[in-house]
Structure formats: C-alpha cells, structure tokens
Design an enzyme around this catalytic site. Sequence first.
Site, short mmCIF file in Angstrom:
data_model
loop_
_atom_site.label_atom_id
_atom_site.label_comp_id
_atom_site.label_asym_id
_atom_site.label_seq_id
_atom_site.Cartn_x
_atom_site.Cartn_y
_atom_site.Cartn_z
N ARG A 149 -78.17 6.87 -67.98
CA ARG A 149 -77.68 5.92 -68.99
C ARG A 149 -78.70 4.83 -69.30
NH1 ARG A 149 -72.59 6.98 -66.19
NH2 ARG A 149 -73.56 5.86 -64.48
N ASP A 169 -86.90 13.34 -64.39
CA ASP A 169 -85.51 13.40 -63.97
C ASP A 169 -85.16 14.86 -63.80
OD1 ASP A 169 -82.71 13.40 -63.74
OD2 ASP A 169 -82.52 11.55 -64.90
N ARG A 230 -82.48 -0.53 -57.90
CA ARG A 230 -82.02 -1.01 -56.60
C ARG A 230 -83.23 -1.30 -55.73
NH1 ARG A 230 -77.95 -2.22 -58.44
NH2 ARG A 230 -75.83 -1.56 -57.97
N GLU A 259 -80.94 -8.82 -50.41
CA GLU A 259 -80.61 -9.81 -51.45
C GLU A 259 -79.71 -10.89 -50.89
OE1 GLU A 259 -79.29 -7.87 -55.05
OE2 GLU A 259 -81.12 -6.70 -55.15
N HIS A 278 -81.27 -10.30 -59.64
CA HIS A 278 -80.29 -9.22 -59.86
C HIS A 278 -79.33 -9.55 -61.01
CE1 HIS A 278 -78.12 -5.66 -57.76
NE2 HIS A 278 -77.91 -5.63 -59.07
P1 NAD Z 1 -77.12 7.06 -64.19
O1 NAD Z 1 -76.37 7.78 -63.11
O2 NAD Z 1 -76.61 7.13 -65.58
O3 NAD Z 1 -78.64 7.55 -64.23
C1 NAD Z 1 -79.39 7.81 -63.09
C2 NAD Z 1 -80.32 8.97 -63.41
O4 NAD Z 1 -81.18 9.15 -62.29
C3 NAD Z 1 -79.59 10.30 -63.64
O5 NAD Z 1 -79.99 10.87 -64.89
C4 NAD Z 1 -80.05 11.18 -62.48
O6 NAD Z 1 -80.22 12.53 -62.86
C5 NAD Z 1 -81.38 10.54 -62.13
N1 NAD Z 1 -81.80 10.81 -60.78
C6 NAD Z 1 -81.07 10.87 -59.64
N2 NAD Z 1 -81.87 11.13 -58.58
C7 NAD Z 1 -83.12 11.23 -59.06
C8 NAD Z 1 -84.38 11.48 -58.47
N3 NAD Z 1 -84.49 11.70 -57.15
N4 NAD Z 1 -85.47 11.50 -59.26
C9 NAD Z 1 -85.37 11.28 -60.60
N5 NAD Z 1 -84.20 11.08 -61.22
C10 NAD Z 1 -83.09 11.03 -60.46
O7 NAD Z 1 -77.24 5.56 -63.68
P2 NAD Z 1 -77.50 4.25 -64.56
O8 NAD Z 1 -76.20 3.67 -64.98
O9 NAD Z 1 -78.55 4.55 -65.56
O10 NAD Z 1 -78.10 3.27 -63.42
C11 NAD Z 1 -79.40 3.47 -62.90
C12 NAD Z 1 -79.68 2.48 -61.79
O11 NAD Z 1 -79.60 1.15 -62.27
C13 NAD Z 1 -78.73 2.54 -60.60
O12 NAD Z 1 -79.50 2.38 -59.41
C14 NAD Z 1 -77.87 1.32 -60.75
O13 NAD Z 1 -77.38 0.88 -59.52
C15 NAD Z 1 -78.87 0.36 -61.33
N6 NAD Z 1 -78.27 -0.78 -62.04
C16 NAD Z 1 -78.83 -2.01 -61.83
C17 NAD Z 1 -78.30 -3.12 -62.48
C18 NAD Z 1 -78.90 -4.49 -62.28
O14 NAD Z 1 -78.17 -5.47 -62.36
N7 NAD Z 1 -80.18 -4.61 -62.08
C19 NAD Z 1 -77.19 -2.98 -63.34
C20 NAD Z 1 -76.65 -1.70 -63.54
C21 NAD Z 1 -77.20 -0.60 -62.86
#
Ligand code: NAD
Length: 304
Positions: A149, A169, A230, A259, A278
């Site tokens: 996403r 990915d 993360r 954190e 964060h």
């Molecule tokens: P998502 O599940 O939509 O996307 C994650 C993608 O990573 C997926 O397409 C998956 O196929 C891919 N993936 C999984 N393992 C992998 C690997 N070993 N190598 C390559 N690709 C891999 O998740 P998202 O909603 O896009 O969130 C992504 C990250 O952002 C998460 O870690 C989430 O916790 C973090 N996040 C951080 C904040 C913040 O405040 N900084 C806010 C929201 C989300």
Amino acid sequence: MKVLVASSIAREAIDRMRKEGLVVDERPGISEEELEEIIENYDALIVRSSPKVTARVIERGRRLKIIGRAGVGVDNIDVNAATQKGIIVVNAPGGNTVSTAELAIGLILAAARKIPQADRSVKEGKWERKKFVGVELRGKTIGVIGLGRIGYEVAKRAKAFDMNVIAYDPYISESKAKELGVKLVSFDELIENADIITVHVPKTKETENLIGEREFERMKDGVIVINCARGGIINEDALIRAIKSGKVYAAGVDVYSTEPPDPNSELLKLENVVTTPHIGASTKEAQTNVGLIIAEDIINLFHG
Ligand code: NAD
C-alpha cells in the site's frame, strides 16, 4: 451496546457510533490497571498503540466481543488471548497509507535538500548558502523495497518527480508494478542501482536487518536511505557506520529499533540524518480515516 474508547480517536468516529445508538465512553490515556477494572462493562474496546490490551484485560472483559485498533500494528494487543476467547480484533490498514507515503516523500526531499539543517542554521542567525547545496530528485533512481500500500503510493509520487522507479517485492504481481511503470528487480539489483532506497515492508523475521553492513557496502556512493516502516529493518549500527564513512549521503528516519530512541544514540547526532518521531500516520486525515474504519467495523458487528 457499550463501547470504551481508550485512546483519543477522531471525533467523527465517536459521533458516527453514537448516531447508530451505541453508548460510547471516552477514556483516552487510561492506565492498564484502570482498564482492567472497568473493561467488564463494555462490549467493544478501541485503542491506538496504547494502552496495552493484555491477556488479563481480555480475561476480565466478560462482555467483550470486539477490539478495534485505530491504526495498523496490533502489537499492543494480545491477539492470541483474544482469539481464544472468540473476541474479534480488527485494525485499519489503508487508513494511513497516503499520510505515511507523503512523509516518506517529505523525508526524501528534506534529506536531499538538507531542509531541516538549513532551517536550524537560518534560525541561528546564519546565512550559509554554500553549505546547503543539495541534490535533485529528477532523473534519479529510487528503489522501493515492499511495493504494498505505502510503497505503491511512494512509487506513484516519485514518478511525478521524474524519477526512475525500481522495486523489490517478491509477493506482488508483475502487472501491479507495470500499471505504475515500475520495474520489478531482484533485491541485489535494487541495492546496487538505486540512488535513493526507501523501505516499506512489514517487520518480520525475514525483514529484520534486511539492510545491514553487506547491503551498505554494495550501494552506490552518495545513496539516500529512508525508513518510514519499522525500526530495525535497516540495521541502525550499520546505517551509522555507512553515514560516517560517507557512503550514505543522507538518511530520513521515522522509526527506531527502540522507541523513543536513546537521546545519546549516535544516529541522532549525525548532521545528515533527518529524524521524525514515528509520525507517519500523524495527520488529521489519517486519524479520521482509521477512526471511521474501526467505527464501521463495530457498527457492522452490532447492527449486522
Ligand atoms: P502492506 O502490507 O500493504 O505492504 C507491505 C509490502 O511488503 C507487501 O507488498 C509485501 O509483499 C511486501 N513484503 C513483505 N515481505 C517482504 C520482503 N521480505 N521483501 C520485500 N517485500 C516484502 O503494508 P503497508 O501498509 O504498505 O505498510 C508498510 C510498512 O509501513 C509496515 O511496516 C507498517 O508497519 C509501516 N507503517 C509505518 C507508519 C509510520 O507511522 N511510520 C505508518 C503506517 C505503516
């Protein structure tokens, strides 16, 4: 039906539930102990990243049917204990996607143009125009690790900056990448060819320390590295060494191994590291989105 809101969530979400006839009690900032004491009166519980919803809270929640996390990560909820008692745990993936993607782009721009450092300098009464020569994004290759996403939205925005976007990915289809004009490449290819590397994968055993010493060595000189996903996906010690050696031009970091990070951490002392606490999901819109998503889940459960 009684809903306990144990963190501050968007007003719209509270109003929405009340409009549907649910009784909503707001107790943001409630302690774990207080939560344990009053949870027996509620059918639904809403939290953000705190308070902790422990097995003890779940045990005492005799009427509890649903726990909503207004956000994504459910690490503060004992999901196993909830599942064993037949309590549904819901979160709101997607509600903060755009906000986090926009922060990633913000950190890329801040790192490339040294915006926070320049801001500090001007406020200190200095006028150091030569010191703050940056790099353009146009024509650069950005490597997006994790085209889910958030990664997808970052890629879309990077295209608007006339950047060449490559992604790694292993779990997404070629067609999804093609849709955006993004080239899917191997992990090593991305590490070796990107001018900017941004990680958007979940933290798992597989992705912890995904970028460490070996990867930094193989990167292009002058690379920009961003972590809005993360803490620990990019090894912090390896990042510090790569910045000090000059391999990394700048880094943007929103998340940390612990954190809040130790204020004495070397990472926070490096001039070309742009840090934020964060705040990926910290926008009015994201908070409204995640609140409303959870409110709808609760309404649907109670009203079918
Ligand atoms: P998502 O599940 O939509 O996307 C994650 C993608 O990573 C997926 O397409 C998956 O196929 C891919 N993936 C999984 N393992 C992998 C690997 N070993 N190598 C390559 N690709 C891999 O998740 P998202 O909603 O896009 O969130 C992504 C990250 O952002 C998460 O870690 C989430 O916790 C973090 N996040 C951080 C904040 C913040 O405040 N900084 C806010 C929201 C989300």
